[in-house]
Design a protein around this motif. Sequence first.
Motif, PDB file in Angstrom:
ATOM      1  N   GLY A 109       0.804  -1.208   0.000  1.00 34.63           N
ATOM      2  CA  GLY A 109       0.000   0.000   0.000  1.00 34.63           C
ATOM      3  C   GLY A 109       0.840   1.262   0.000  1.00 34.63           C
ATOM      4  O   GLY A 109       0.569   2.210  -0.751  1.00 34.63           O
ATOM      5  N   LEU A 110       1.890   1.286   0.828  1.00 33.07           N
ATOM      6  CA  LEU A 110       2.773   2.449   0.862  1.00 33.07           C
ATOM      7  C   LEU A 110       3.518   2.620  -0.460  1.00 33.07           C
ATOM      8  O   LEU A 110       3.762   3.750  -0.911  1.00 33.07           O
ATOM      9  CB  LEU A 110       3.773   2.317   2.024  1.00 33.07           C
ATOM     10  CG  LEU A 110       3.167   2.376   3.434  1.00 33.07           C
ATOM     11  CD1 LEU A 110       4.257   2.150   4.480  1.00 33.07           C
ATOM     12  CD2 LEU A 110       2.482   3.713   3.664  1.00 33.07           C
ATOM     13  N   THR A 111       3.867   1.503  -1.086  1.00 31.75           N
ATOM     14  CA  THR A 111       4.537   1.578  -2.389  1.00 31.75           C
ATOM     15  C   THR A 111       3.630   2.188  -3.443  1.00 31.75           C
ATOM     16  O   THR A 111       4.059   3.025  -4.249  1.00 31.75           O
ATOM     17  CB  THR A 111       4.985   0.181  -2.826  1.00 31.75           C
ATOM     18  OG1 THR A 111       5.840  -0.390  -1.825  1.00 31.75           O
ATOM     19  CG2 THR A 111       5.724   0.250  -4.147  1.00 31.75           C
ATOM     20  N   ALA A 112       2.351   1.767  -3.437  1.00 32.14           N
ATOM     21  CA  ALA A 112       1.395   2.345  -4.392  1.00 32.14           C
ATOM     22  C   ALA A 112       1.233   3.847  -4.159  1.00 32.14           C
ATOM     23  O   ALA A 112       1.225   4.642  -5.109  1.00 32.14           O
ATOM     24  CB  ALA A 112       0.053   1.630  -4.280  1.00 32.14           C
ATOM     25  N   LEU A 113       1.125   4.260  -2.892  1.00 32.15           N
ATOM     26  CA  LEU A 113       1.015   5.685  -2.590  1.00 32.15           C
ATOM     27  C   LEU A 113       2.272   6.444  -2.996  1.00 32.15           C
ATOM     28  O   LEU A 113       2.197   7.593  -3.459  1.00 32.15           O
ATOM     29  CB  LEU A 113       0.744   5.881  -1.093  1.00 32.15           C
ATOM     30  CG  LEU A 113      -0.602   5.369  -0.575  1.00 32.15           C
ATOM     31  CD1 LEU A 113      -0.692   5.561   0.930  1.00 32.15           C
ATOM     32  CD2 LEU A 113      -1.758   6.085  -1.268  1.00 32.15           C
ATOM     33  N   LEU A 114       3.436   5.801  -2.826  1.00 34.46           N
ATOM     34  CA  LEU A 114       4.681   6.441  -3.221  1.00 34.46           C
ATOM     35  C   LEU A 114       4.724   6.719  -4.716  1.00 34.46           C
ATOM     36  O   LEU A 114       5.099   7.818  -5.158  1.00 34.46           O
ATOM     37  CB  LEU A 114       5.864   5.562  -2.803  1.00 34.46           C
ATOM     38  CG  LEU A 114       7.260   6.030  -3.242  1.00 34.46           C
ATOM     39  CD1 LEU A 114       7.594   7.360  -2.586  1.00 34.46           C
ATOM     40  CD2 LEU A 114       8.309   4.983  -2.888  1.00 34.46           C
ATOM     41  N   TYR A 115       4.315   5.745  -5.521  1.00 38.29           N
ATOM     42  CA  TYR A 115       4.343   5.946  -6.970  1.00 38.29           C
ATOM     43  C   TYR A 115       3.264   6.925  -7.418  1.00 38.29           C
ATOM     44  O   TYR A 115       3.442   7.648  -8.413  1.00 38.29           O
ATOM     45  CB  TYR A 115       4.177   4.609  -7.689  1.00 38.29           C
ATOM     46  CG  TYR A 115       5.475   3.851  -7.807  1.00 38.29           C
ATOM     47  CD1 TYR A 115       6.394   4.148  -8.801  1.00 38.29           C
ATOM     48  CD2 TYR A 115       5.797   2.830  -6.916  1.00 38.29           C
ATOM     49  CE1 TYR A 115       7.593   3.461  -8.923  1.00 38.29           C
ATOM     50  CE2 TYR A 115       6.998   2.138  -7.013  1.00 38.29           C
ATOM     51  CZ  TYR A 115       7.884   2.459  -8.017  1.00 38.29           C
ATOM     52  OH  TYR A 115       9.073   1.774  -8.116  1.00 38.29           O
ATOM     53  N   ILE A 116       2.140   6.965  -6.715  1.00 37.09           N
ATOM     54  CA  ILE A 116       1.114   7.957  -7.050  1.00 37.09           C
ATOM     55  C   ILE A 116       1.646   9.370  -6.797  1.00 37.09           C
ATOM     56  O   ILE A 116       1.456  10.283  -7.606  1.00 37.09           O
ATOM     57  CB  ILE A 116      -0.163   7.689  -6.236  1.00 37.09           C
ATOM     58  CG1 ILE A 116      -0.825   6.383  -6.706  1.00 37.09           C
ATOM     59  CG2 ILE A 116      -1.138   8.858  -6.356  1.00 37.09           C
ATOM     60  CD1 ILE A 116      -2.006   5.973  -5.874  1.00 37.09           C
ATOM     61  N   GLU A 117       2.307   9.562  -5.663  1.00 36.27           N
ATOM     62  CA  GLU A 117       2.890  10.865  -5.374  1.00 36.27           C
ATOM     63  C   GLU A 117       4.004  11.209  -6.361  1.00 36.27           C
ATOM     64  O   GLU A 117       4.141  12.367  -6.794  1.00 36.27           O
ATOM     65  CB  GLU A 117       3.427  10.875  -3.942  1.00 36.27           C
ATOM     66  CG  GLU A 117       4.092  12.174  -3.512  1.00 36.27           C
ATOM     67  CD  GLU A 117       3.134  13.350  -3.490  1.00 36.27           C
ATOM     68  OE1 GLU A 117       3.609  14.505  -3.560  1.00 36.27           O
ATOM     69  OE2 GLU A 117       1.908  13.108  -3.417  1.00 36.27           O
ATOM     70  N   LYS A 118       4.773  10.203  -6.746  1.00 39.60           N
ATOM     71  CA  LYS A 118       5.830  10.436  -7.728  1.00 39.60           C
ATOM     72  C   LYS A 118       5.252  10.847  -9.070  1.00 39.60           C
ATOM     73  O   LYS A 118       5.778  11.744  -9.750  1.00 39.60           O
ATOM     74  CB  LYS A 118       6.668   9.166  -7.877  1.00 39.60           C
ATOM     75  CG  LYS A 118       7.890   9.337  -8.766  1.00 39.60           C
ATOM     76  CD  LYS A 118       8.687   8.043  -8.843  1.00 39.60           C
ATOM     77  CE  LYS A 118       9.883   8.204  -9.775  1.00 39.60           C
ATOM     78  NZ  LYS A 118      10.649   6.933  -9.903  1.00 39.60           N
TER      79      LYS A 118
END
Length: 395
Positions: free
Chosen positions: A138-147
């Motif tokens: 989940g944190l990885t998905a949020l990281l790529y969304i922010e990126k």
Amino acid sequence: MDRVNGTLAAVQGALKTVEAEHDPSDLASSLGMNLLILCVGWAVWRVMRLCGWDCRPDKAHNPKKAVADTAQAENYIAFLEECRNLFFTQTVLAAISTTINGGISPMTIGLAGGTVNTAVGLNSQGLSVLCVDTVVRGLTALLYIEKLRRRIQVPALNKKDLDQIQRTLWLIGLPKYDRETREEFKFKDTDFDRVANDLAEALHEDMVKDTLGQVKKRKIKVHVAPIVDQLHTASVNAIAALEHMDAIAIELNKYHSGCWGKVQVWHYRRQHKALQEKVPKLQFALKRLEKEKKGLAGAAFVTFETSKDRDHFLKKKPKCWECRRAAYFTFGRPPFASVTLLCKRAPHPDDVNWLNLHISTLKQVTVGFGLITSLFIGMVTLVTPLTLSSQISII
């Protein structure tokens, strides 16, 4: 308590049955099929390139066909790149999670058949790994969304354009047809200018009335939007045909050797001759549509001298129970020829879909609701029964 234990035992038994009936060769056959499709696609692509079926012109020799490095294209490429990186990262995380639970084996990295289930027979360690894996994904998905959000490029606006947008008012609800006969209004360019002048006079009178005549004559620029969907289609077809003819002319200037080269030259000459007859017809149709009368899109864009004049028509904000997101502007002499328009802040021109500007809000909501309802009915009546029927043999 006994019922709960019985339910858990039944669920575990069903999961073990599914795991036992799973054929280990399914993964290998699926991977083999995907590789076969990839090889066939690559072979067809190579054959097309060797046969000269790729009729794209060289961008260096045809600047009209060259793709401009616009912000929209770069945003799309950034979206594809971030999706690719996200899926690859999630795959690596899944391989790490299954390796921790099942050990290092060809199956855990997807190289051989077998069954891996991270939810059957978990001990305390496996449950901890599953929880951590869920949080990390989940944190990885949020990281790529922010990126991706940081990579998205917003069209740069200079101070002049930004000031003009802040001084522009969007009017919605201009009459598009006669209310009694339902006959659509068709105007020439001079008629559009007359409507714009009448609307500018009505706006100025409203400003004078609310300020007790203290407002001097202001310069108001009004653009009444016509319906341009047919004109846009004809323009796109004419430009595409002209560019296609230029691309074929470039291919004809190239050297084609051998028998296959002669066939290509014959094919290109035939296409070029057909396009030489087609392009003038499309250009003539485009000029005819430009001169014909056009219908009203029901919207107008008004640019004032200052943003304060624009805000004058937005000050009457709707109440929360009125279920609308725009202010009202009424002009005319009731009860005859009285018109009420919706007033909104004008968006950026690139954010306006000019082809669908004549589509009413009611029609947009109706079509959207119909599509959502059709999708829901399809999911309930088609997908769910198929899913349940596929589980009958397992149950």
